[in-house]
Enzyme design. Structure first.
Site, PDB file in Angstrom:
ATOM      1  N   LYS A  59     -13.921 -12.409 -22.681  1.00  9.05           N
ATOM      2  CA  LYS A  59     -13.513 -13.270 -21.566  1.00  9.05           C
ATOM      3  C   LYS A  59     -14.531 -14.373 -21.330  1.00  9.05           C
ATOM      4  O   LYS A  59     -14.178 -15.539 -21.103  1.00  9.05           O
ATOM      5  CB  LYS A  59     -13.336 -12.427 -20.303  1.00  9.05           C
ATOM      6  CG  LYS A  59     -12.098 -11.546 -20.300  1.00  9.05           C
ATOM      7  CD  LYS A  59     -12.162 -10.450 -19.262  1.00  9.05           C
ATOM      8  CE  LYS A  59     -12.310 -10.966 -17.860  1.00  9.05           C
ATOM      9  NZ  LYS A  59     -12.245  -9.866 -16.853  1.00  9.05           N
ATOM     10  N   GLU A  93      -9.245   2.266 -22.276  1.00  9.34           N
ATOM     11  CA  GLU A  93     -10.202   1.541 -21.450  1.00  9.34           C
ATOM     12  C   GLU A  93     -11.136   2.522 -20.754  1.00  9.34           C
ATOM     13  O   GLU A  93     -12.291   2.213 -20.473  1.00  9.34           O
ATOM     14  CB  GLU A  93      -9.473   0.672 -20.425  1.00  9.34           C
ATOM     15  CG  GLU A  93     -10.355  -0.389 -19.782  1.00  9.34           C
ATOM     16  CD  GLU A  93      -9.563  -1.412 -18.995  1.00  9.34           C
ATOM     17  OE1 GLU A  93      -9.279  -2.500 -19.538  1.00  9.34           O
ATOM     18  OE2 GLU A  93      -9.214  -1.130 -17.834  1.00  9.34           O
ATOM     19  N   GLY A 140      -8.672  -0.736 -11.743  1.00  8.34           N
ATOM     20  CA  GLY A 140      -7.407  -1.395 -12.049  1.00  8.34           C
ATOM     21  C   GLY A 140      -6.386  -0.487 -12.709  1.00  8.34           C
ATOM     22  O   GLY A 140      -5.205  -0.477 -12.355  1.00  8.34           O
ATOM     23  N   ARG A 141      -6.830   0.312 -13.674  1.00  2.00           N
ATOM     24  CA  ARG A 141      -5.889   1.172 -14.404  1.00  2.00           C
ATOM     25  C   ARG A 141      -5.501   2.417 -13.617  1.00  2.00           C
ATOM     26  O   ARG A 141      -4.704   3.219 -14.091  1.00  2.00           O
ATOM     27  CB  ARG A 141      -6.483   1.555 -15.757  1.00  2.00           C
ATOM     28  CG  ARG A 141      -7.837   2.245 -15.689  1.00  2.00           C
ATOM     29  CD  ARG A 141      -8.466   2.318 -17.076  1.00  2.00           C
ATOM     30  NE  ARG A 141      -9.806   2.844 -17.082  1.00  2.00           N
ATOM     31  CZ  ARG A 141     -10.906   2.141 -16.831  1.00  2.00           C
ATOM     32  NH1 ARG A 141     -10.804   0.853 -16.510  1.00  2.00           N
ATOM     33  NH2 ARG A 141     -12.099   2.690 -16.889  1.00  2.00           N
ATOM     34  N   GLU A 155      -6.150 -15.234 -16.412  1.00  4.27           N
ATOM     35  CA  GLU A 155      -4.741 -15.227 -16.818  1.00  4.27           C
ATOM     36  C   GLU A 155      -3.819 -15.224 -15.600  1.00  4.27           C
ATOM     37  O   GLU A 155      -2.833 -15.980 -15.538  1.00  4.27           O
ATOM     38  CB  GLU A 155      -4.440 -14.003 -17.696  1.00  4.27           C
ATOM     39  CG  GLU A 155      -5.187 -13.974 -19.013  1.00  4.27           C
ATOM     40  CD  GLU A 155      -6.513 -13.237 -18.920  1.00  4.27           C
ATOM     41  OE1 GLU A 155      -7.040 -12.831 -19.973  1.00  4.27           O
ATOM     42  OE2 GLU A 155      -7.027 -13.057 -17.795  1.00  4.27           O
ATOM     43  N   LYS A 213      -7.345  -8.658  -7.551  1.00  4.59           N
ATOM     44  CA  LYS A 213      -8.269  -8.214  -6.502  1.00  4.59           C
ATOM     45  C   LYS A 213      -9.180  -9.356  -6.052  1.00  4.59           C
ATOM     46  O   LYS A 213      -9.348  -9.608  -4.867  1.00  4.59           O
ATOM     47  CB  LYS A 213      -9.098  -7.026  -6.985  1.00  4.59           C
ATOM     48  CG  LYS A 213     -10.026  -6.459  -5.917  1.00  4.59           C
ATOM     49  CD  LYS A 213     -10.930  -5.366  -6.472  1.00  4.59           C
ATOM     50  CE  LYS A 213     -10.188  -4.117  -6.810  1.00  4.59           C
ATOM     51  NZ  LYS A 213     -11.099  -3.001  -7.171  1.00  4.59           N
TER      52      LYS A 213
END
Length: 545
Positions: A508, A357, A271-272, A216, A210
């Site tokens: 992260k 999540e 996202g999920r 990654e 996005k």
């Protein structure tokens, strides 16, 4: 304090459930079935092509009644209406949660801040369909004039798990002239093995990020760019071999991708929850626009059922409430998802992100620490493979592990009596888990006394069975939406934000700092704990002693 602000465990409905559990915690499924000849038919519900049998859960009519009372007291209906109404129910990020708009039919309306977002969604879908038509027909050519035969999706998290799962689940419907690959891990092995046998002149990369900044994804994308340019000999070739799913037009253009080939989505899509957005571009390429639309229709059918059905007949609500019952009263900290269809081999992995999540949270919407267990651990493998692996623990272990069995009346691949054998195992496993085998039954088989304890199955292990006619794109959409909304129901009960994911940020951020230390001067001072410092020095080959 308003009723809706009451801590969960102080609510009248919660206390009633606790008293109910205390009174019947020794109850057995054997007794429940013996006392009700129609239990298997009455404790079932059906919608959107899915049949849910929850009769082998350790619940009674009173349990369901009390769980629905808890849902009402926790304002689940209001939360459902707020989500579909475009309210900003993702409070920690001040965002609406409108993934249901991704599968709303053309001509319908879903409002956000006074704007109907459905036309925006349909516009992106139309662009995706046109792009897929060009690739699948061979109209789109690579830089050397060759037809595209290989599609590599580069993403991570929701930008990978959903597309991978959807492709594997619907592979039967896919265009076998296209080779589909997926790269997510920053481990270089993932990229190298995914591209080892591919011709760059016939390969298209979809970079799914996005922000177009995900570490990654962009590391893999840059490696893909270097691999492609080295093979094709031209920087200009990037425009013919890369497209983006992103909202960062500047970053996409800087990478060398024509922004006309950038497909966007919105901050109200987590996202999920994005596999049916432009993130599903690889899915649409594989199965075609018509099948993709059928998948969206399955999502929407379950959305409408969830939005409108009374709770006592509402599949996602029932699954969610039973999950709360198993988690918070039976003390079951995990759920095994056991699809008896090889095509669904990646479905448990997909659910791990969706469930953990979403509901792996330790504070309420208001920021107060929770005083009860929230999301359980989801895991699983396809049957019958799991039967020869971990079912031992489910049957005879000391932990209660509720199981979701997923099965289909018809196989997509008819081969001898394979499907009858497969389905026989579904029915046998749920029966064995529910009713077990008593000492008396074991002895009656002539078992030596010393072996009797080893061959006893306690039973009383809770399971649900989800059945459908056949695994189709529409069925997959309904199945995914079923779990999405059951997760939402649980989050509404627990009073947590099921739509943020702050827990992924700390690691992260630390990694970004540490990578500089791994690549910096050997003598640079490290400011971590002694363990991390020692591990960094050992990795760099500067460990002392």
């Amino acid at each position: 304090m308003s009723e809706n602000a009451l801590p969960l465990t102080t609510r009248a409905a919660w206390k009633a459930l606790q008293a109910h559990w205390d009174a019947q915690r020794g109850g057995q499924l054997r007794e429940l079935f013996a006392g009700d000849a129609k239990r298997g038919e009455r404790f079932a519900a059906e919608a959107a092509g899915l049949y849910l049998d929850y009769s082998k859960q350790r619940v009674t009519e009173e349990t369901i009644k009390l769980l629905i009372a808890l849902a009402n007291e926790c304002g689940v209906r209001a939360r459902i209406d707020a989500m579909f109404g475009g309210e900003r129910i993702n409070v920690s990020e001040n965002r609406a949660v409108l993934h249901t708009a991704l599968r709303a039919p053309a001509g319908s309306s879903m409002m956000l801040d006074g704007v109907n977002v459905v036309p925006q969604v349909q516009a992106v879908l139309a662009r995706m369909e046109e792009f897929c038509r060009r690739i699948r027909s061979g109209e789109w050519k690579g830089d050397t004039g060759k037809r595209i035969k290989n599609i590599v999706n580069i993403g991570i998290g929701g930008s990978d798990l959903g597309p991978v799962m959807a492709y594997e689940s619907l592979r039967w419907y896919s265009d076998r002239a296209l080779t589909m690959r997926f790269v997510s891990n920053v481990d270089g092995t993932d990229f190298v093995e995914a591209t080892r046998d591919l011709d760059a002149a016939e390969t298209l990369f979809i970079v799914s990020s996005k922000t177009f900044t995900t570490l990654e994804t962009m590391t893999n994308a840059q490696s893909a760019r270097a691999w492609s340019v080295a093979a094709l000999g031209s920087e200009a070739s990037v425009a013919k071999h890369f497209v983006a799913v992103s909202t960062n037009a500047d970053g996409v253009a800087k990478f060398g991708i024509d922004t006309a080939n950038m497909f966007g989505f919105w901050d109200w899509v987590g996202g999920r929850y994005s596999m049916d957005s432009a993130i599903g571009l690889s899915t649409m390429l594989a199965i075609g626009p018509e099948n993709f639309r059928a998948m969206l229709a399955g999502f929407h059918a379950m959305d409408e059922h969830f939005r409108t059905a009374p709770f006592e007949k509402n599949l996602p609500v029932l699954m969610g409430l039973i999950g709360v019952w198993n988690n918070n009263f039976l003390g079951a900290s995990t759920v095994a998802v056991l699809p008896y269809d090889q095509y669904l081999k990646r479905f448990p992995a997909y659910l791990q992100q969706l469930t953990m999540e979403s509901n792996g949270k330790h504070v309420t919407l208001g920021g107060s620490p929770v005083e009860y267990e929230t999301g359980p651990v989801y895991w699983g493998e396809p049957g019958t493979n799991g039967q020869h692996s971990f079912y031992q623990m489910i049957h005879q272990g000391t932990r209660v592990i509720p199981c979701d069995f997923i099965a289909f009346r018809k196989s997509l691949n008819t081969l001898g009596n394979h499907h009858d054998l497969l389905m026989a195992n579904v029915f046998a496993q749920t029966e064995a888990l529910a009713f077990g085998k008593t000492e008396e039954q074991v002895r009656a088989e002539g078992t030596p006394e010393a072996l009797v304890p080893h061959r006893v199955f306690e039973g009383n292990r809770p399971t649900s069975t989800i059945m459908a006619e056949q695994l189709t794109p529409q069925t997959l959409g309904a199945l995914v939406a079923l779990y999405e909304h059951s997760v939402f129901t649980q989050g509404a009960i627990w009073g947590i934000d099921s739509f943020d994911q702050w827990g992924v940020e700390l690691g992260k951020a630390l990694a970004q700092k540490i990578v500089g230390e791994l690549q910096g001067p050997a003598g640079a001072k490290l400011a971590h704990d002694s363990s991390t410092n020692a591990l960094i020095r050992r990795y760099r080959g500067t460990a002392s002693g």
